[in-house]
Write a protein that holds these residues in place. Structure first.
Motif, PDB file in Angstrom:
ATOM      1  N   GLU A 143       4.236  -4.372  -0.468  1.00  0.00           N
ATOM      2  CA  GLU A 143       4.075  -3.396  -1.547  1.00  0.00           C
ATOM      3  C   GLU A 143       4.959  -3.768  -2.736  1.00  0.00           C
ATOM      4  O   GLU A 143       4.535  -3.674  -3.885  1.00  0.00           O
ATOM      5  N   SER A 149      -1.581  -1.728  -2.210  1.00  0.00           N
ATOM      6  CA  SER A 149      -1.347  -0.476  -2.933  1.00  0.00           C
ATOM      7  C   SER A 149      -0.538   0.482  -2.061  1.00  0.00           C
ATOM      8  O   SER A 149      -0.324   0.237  -0.872  1.00  0.00           O
ATOM      9  N   GLU A 150      -0.120   1.579  -2.660  1.00  0.00           N
ATOM     10  CA  GLU A 150       0.654   2.569  -1.913  1.00  0.00           C
ATOM     11  C   GLU A 150      -0.197   3.203  -0.810  1.00  0.00           C
ATOM     12  O   GLU A 150       0.302   3.479   0.286  1.00  0.00           O
ATOM     13  N   ASP A 151      -1.477   3.401  -1.099  1.00  0.00           N
ATOM     14  CA  ASP A 151      -2.378   3.963  -0.087  1.00  0.00           C
ATOM     15  C   ASP A 151      -2.510   3.015   1.105  1.00  0.00           C
ATOM     16  O   ASP A 151      -2.492   3.441   2.263  1.00  0.00           O
ATOM     17  N   GLU A 152      -2.653   1.730   0.802  1.00  0.00           N
ATOM     18  CA  GLU A 152      -2.742   0.740   1.882  1.00  0.00           C
ATOM     19  C   GLU A 152      -1.445   0.717   2.689  1.00  0.00           C
ATOM     20  O   GLU A 152      -1.472   0.594   3.911  1.00  0.00           O
ATOM     21  N   LYS A 153      -0.339   0.827   1.987  1.00  0.00           N
ATOM     22  CA  LYS A 153       0.965   0.840   2.664  1.00  0.00           C
ATOM     23  C   LYS A 153       1.004   1.980   3.677  1.00  0.00           C
ATOM     24  O   LYS A 153       1.374   1.786   4.841  1.00  0.00           O
ATOM     25  N   LYS A 154       0.598   3.170   3.249  1.00  0.00           N
ATOM     26  CA  LYS A 154       0.599   4.334   4.147  1.00  0.00           C
ATOM     27  C   LYS A 154      -0.343   4.097   5.331  1.00  0.00           C
ATOM     28  O   LYS A 154      -0.005   4.392   6.478  1.00  0.00           O
ATOM     29  N   ARG A 155      -1.516   3.555   5.034  1.00  0.00           N
ATOM     30  CA  ARG A 155      -2.499   3.317   6.094  1.00  0.00           C
ATOM     31  C   ARG A 155      -1.960   2.303   7.106  1.00  0.00           C
ATOM     32  O   ARG A 155      -2.051   2.502   8.322  1.00  0.00           O
TER      33      ARG A 155
END
Length: 185
Positions: A143, A149-155
């Motif tokens: 990241e 992206s931040e969404d991918e990081k969370k996922r």
């Protein structure tokens, strides 16, 4: 190129579980198993060799292990190695064959082994958590480099956590099963 690799994390977590299974197989449960003698090394031919390289180990009965030594001159060193291995086994020499009756476990010894199961499983849990930490660090680095992206990081972090939870549940199940086996419940 993203550093996060889910397959690598899965492989490393499975490795921790396999290591735990290997540790558990060496614990004596009152039943004969050839893996009981895996840690035994014999001083023969001027070197320390694993027992399975100088003899055939088999389990003819549930409470008996037999060790068929290939070379007659190695019978005494094999006998000595088994006695000094700290397994609580006393071989009975019969020509080139050693018979190892498996004695009943005392209640005290069963409790010690149950504690050992707990220690082994905690070691495996720690290994899994370390893998999780490594995975999360890789995700954070990706990241920072703007590779995800931040969404991918969370996922990805959720994936890692789910994988960790599943692996730790597997470890706990193995530990409970082994404790029951040892305590005879």
């Amino acid at each position: 190129m993203a550093a996060y690799n889910k397959a690598d994390l899965e492989r490393r977590m499975k490795g921790a579980v396999e290591s735990l299974k290997s540790d558990f197989s060496g614990l004596r449960t009152g039943r004969a198993s050839t893996s009981l003698l895996d840690p035994v090394t014999v001083d023969v031919y001027g070197a320390n060799m694993p027992l399975n390289q100088v003899a055939t180990v088999s389990v003819p009965e549930p409470r008996m292990i037999t060790v068929q030594v290939w070379d007659k001159s190695n019978v005494t060193p094999v006998d000595k190695a088994i006695r000094s291995a700290g397994l609580g086994l006393n071989p009975v020499v019969d020509g080139q064959m050693l018979r190892l009756p498996i004695p009943d476990l005392t209640e005290e010894r069963r409790k010690e082994l149950a504690k050992l199961v707990g220690q082994y499983s905690e070691k495996a849990r720690i290994a899994v958590r370390n893998v999780r930490r490594d995975g999360n660090d890789q995700i954070k680095q990706d990241e920072k480099k703007n590779e995800i992206s931040e969404d991918e990081k969370k996922r990805f972090e959720n994936e890692v956590q789910k994988l960790t939870d599943k692996t730790i549940a597997d470890i706990d199940a193995l530990a409970v099963h082994k404790e029951k086996e040892i305590l005879g419940k």
